[in-house]
Write an enzyme that holds these catalytic residues in place. Structure first.
Site, mmCIF file in Angstrom:
data_model
loop_
_atom_site.group_PDB
_atom_site.id
_atom_site.type_symbol
_atom_site.label_atom_id
_atom_site.label_comp_id
_atom_site.label_asym_id
_atom_site.label_seq_id
_atom_site.Cartn_x
_atom_site.Cartn_y
_atom_site.Cartn_z
ATOM 1 C CG ASP A 1 -1.239 31.868 13.260
ATOM 2 O OD1 ASP A 1 -0.636 33.062 13.408
ATOM 3 O OD2 ASP A 1 -0.676 30.929 13.640
ATOM 4 C CG PHE B 1 4.403 25.899 12.687
ATOM 5 C CD1 PHE B 1 5.014 24.709 13.049
ATOM 6 C CD2 PHE B 1 4.570 27.140 13.579
ATOM 7 C CE1 PHE B 1 5.656 24.704 14.182
ATOM 8 C CE2 PHE B 1 5.251 26.844 14.692
ATOM 9 C CZ PHE B 1 5.956 25.368 14.958
ATOM 10 C CE LYS C 1 6.851 33.769 14.483
ATOM 11 N NZ LYS C 1 7.600 32.786 15.103
HETATM 12 N N1 PMP Z 1 1.649 30.994 14.149
HETATM 13 C C1 PMP Z 1 2.606 30.820 13.202
HETATM 14 C C2 PMP Z 1 2.165 31.040 11.957
HETATM 15 C C3 PMP Z 1 4.035 30.768 13.605
HETATM 16 O O1 PMP Z 1 4.695 31.003 12.369
HETATM 17 C C4 PMP Z 1 4.560 30.523 14.726
HETATM 18 C C5 PMP Z 1 5.997 30.511 15.055
HETATM 19 N N2 PMP Z 1 6.885 29.959 14.045
HETATM 20 C C6 PMP Z 1 3.652 30.433 15.806
HETATM 21 C C7 PMP Z 1 2.087 30.753 15.451
HETATM 22 C C8 PMP Z 1 3.769 30.092 17.355
HETATM 23 O O2 PMP Z 1 4.496 31.432 17.893
HETATM 24 P P1 PMP Z 1 5.376 31.121 19.285
HETATM 25 O O3 PMP Z 1 6.488 30.370 18.796
HETATM 26 O O4 PMP Z 1 5.535 32.492 19.682
HETATM 27 O O5 PMP Z 1 4.815 30.172 20.122
#
Ligand code: PMP
Length: 399
Positions: free
Chosen positions: A222, A137, A251
């Protein structure tokens, strides 16, 4: 019309929120419109790692907002340099590109990797490949859902950009088999979050690092959700003592009050960007930079990484010793814990609803895993308060 009905009537139904209307929150506690109190064990998917309304973040935010806020990168400011300087020091990398959301920072990483492959390895753009993991994700943009293995994320949204190769998560040999002369990067979550807090086997990241070195391929991690203390280390990859070439953060970088993300990398990688090659009106604005800088300072000065390891260990122990026949597995690192429930008996969503009724905010993933990711500021007493309720809800499910 009540709040939920009004919201539903005008809001695209791309989420299915729990039936509670929140009004205010401070620290680890939230309150709904009827004055009921909840322990936040979710922290907006780790975005509120510092707790709600952290006084230092609010002070910095108000000060900056009333001095200089949104500027765009058309000009220099006094705050962007100090923010990214602190960010590169804490990550052990060289340069950063500031964005707003996690998905944007992932898009930034993908562009960087492809251009790096094109310029430094002569990989033609129509052949360039990035290796990604099944059940990944990384966000919701079209490029990103284009390489998701979850069909529901993709359903009806095509056509998608190519150039991604899916391999099983946690299997370094699968990555070795997938690498070709056209591989620019391996892009991976060091612990998969949205998949249900999936921790790979020990040594996985070290093996990926060695493979990427051997084949001159970028290792991009990520850590939008796993980074900034969530797993009991500053970054989840530090559990294996490796250094990635690129690191995606978001985040918690926004201190729980503002969207702040960044792609951080080695000098060689970040040098692929030149004026006009990438950007965002809001990315790196003065307000975002000041908040990001303060968030990093709070994590360090309040020793939230150490707290995450200590309190996470305690929460894990309490969850693992629960008596319940609906628990299949309790897993995670630091204050990032997934409880997989036996869906033959109950859905994770039903457990979330029961916890909500008892005063605990949590979130289910795919109906099978309950996630607990409270603010890193949580105390032992607050965990005890939550565990009393969690134990009650789980015990009720014993037949
Ligand atoms: N990468 C990871 C590992 C995430 O957990 C998330 C959101 N849950 C994102 C990217 C996407 O972040 P955003 O919702 O701020 O676009």
């Amino acid at each position: 019309m009540d709040h939920i009905a009004l919201e539903k009537s005008v809001t695209a139904a791309n989420y299915d929120p729990l039936p509670v209307v929140l009004r205010e929150a401070k620290g680890v506690w939230a309150k709904d419109i009827e004055g009921r109190r909840y322990l936040d064990m979710m922290s907006a998917y780790s975005a509120v790692s510092l707790g709600h309304g952290h006084p230092r973040i609010l002070k910095a935010m108000m000060e900056q907002a009333s001095t200089l806020a949104v500027t765009s990168r058309a000009y220099h400011t006094e705050v962007l340099g100090p923010f990214l300087d602190r960010l590169v020091r804490v990550t052990g990398l060289d340069m950063a590109l500031p964005m707003n959301t996690g998905a944007e920072a992932v898009e930034t990483a993908i562009k960087a990797a492809r251009r790096w492959g094109y310029r430094l390895k002569n990989i033609p753009n129509n052949r360039a490949e990035i290796i990604v993991a099944e059940n990944n994700f990384h966000g919701r943009t079209t490029t990103i859902v284009g390489f998701s293995s979850d069909e529901s994320y993709r359903d009806g949204f095509g056509p998608f950009a190519g150039g991604f190769k899916l391999v099983p998560f946690g299997d370094a040999q699968a990555v070795a088999d997938a690498i070709t002369e056209n591989t620019c990067a391996v892009l991976i979550e060091p612990i998969q979050g949205e998949a249900g807090i999936v921790v790979p086997p020990d040594g996985y990241l070290r093996e990926l690092r060695a493979l990427c070195d051997r084949h001159n391929v970028l290792l991009i991690l990520d850590e939008v959700q796993s980074g900034l203390g969530r797993t009991g280390r500053w970054f989840a990859h530090q559990h294996e003592n490796i250094r990635p070439d690129g690191l995606i953060l978001g985040k918690a970088l926004g201190g729980g009050v503002y969207p702040v993300s960044a792609f951080v990398g080695t000098r060689d990688l970040m040098k692929v960007f030149d004026p006009g090659s990438h950007g965002s009106t809001f990315g790196g604005n003065a307000l975002a930079a000041r908040i990001g800088l303060e968030a990093l300072a709070v994590i360090e000065e309040e020793q939230l990484v150490e707290r995450s390891a200590e309190m996470g260990g305690y929460l894990m122990e309490r969850l693992r010793s629960m008596r319940s026949n609906i628990v299949k597995e309790v897993r995670g690192r630091g204050l990032w814990i997934g409880v997989e429930v036996d869906t033959n008996v109950v859905s994770a969503r039903a457990v979330c609803d029961a916890l909500l009724a008892d005063g605990v905010l949590s979130k289910d993933t795919h109906g099978t895993v309950l996630r607990f990711a409270p603010p890193l500021t949580i105390t032992r007493d607050e965990i005890d308060w939550g565990m009393e309720r969690i134990e009650r809800v789980f015990a009720r499910a014993i037949h």
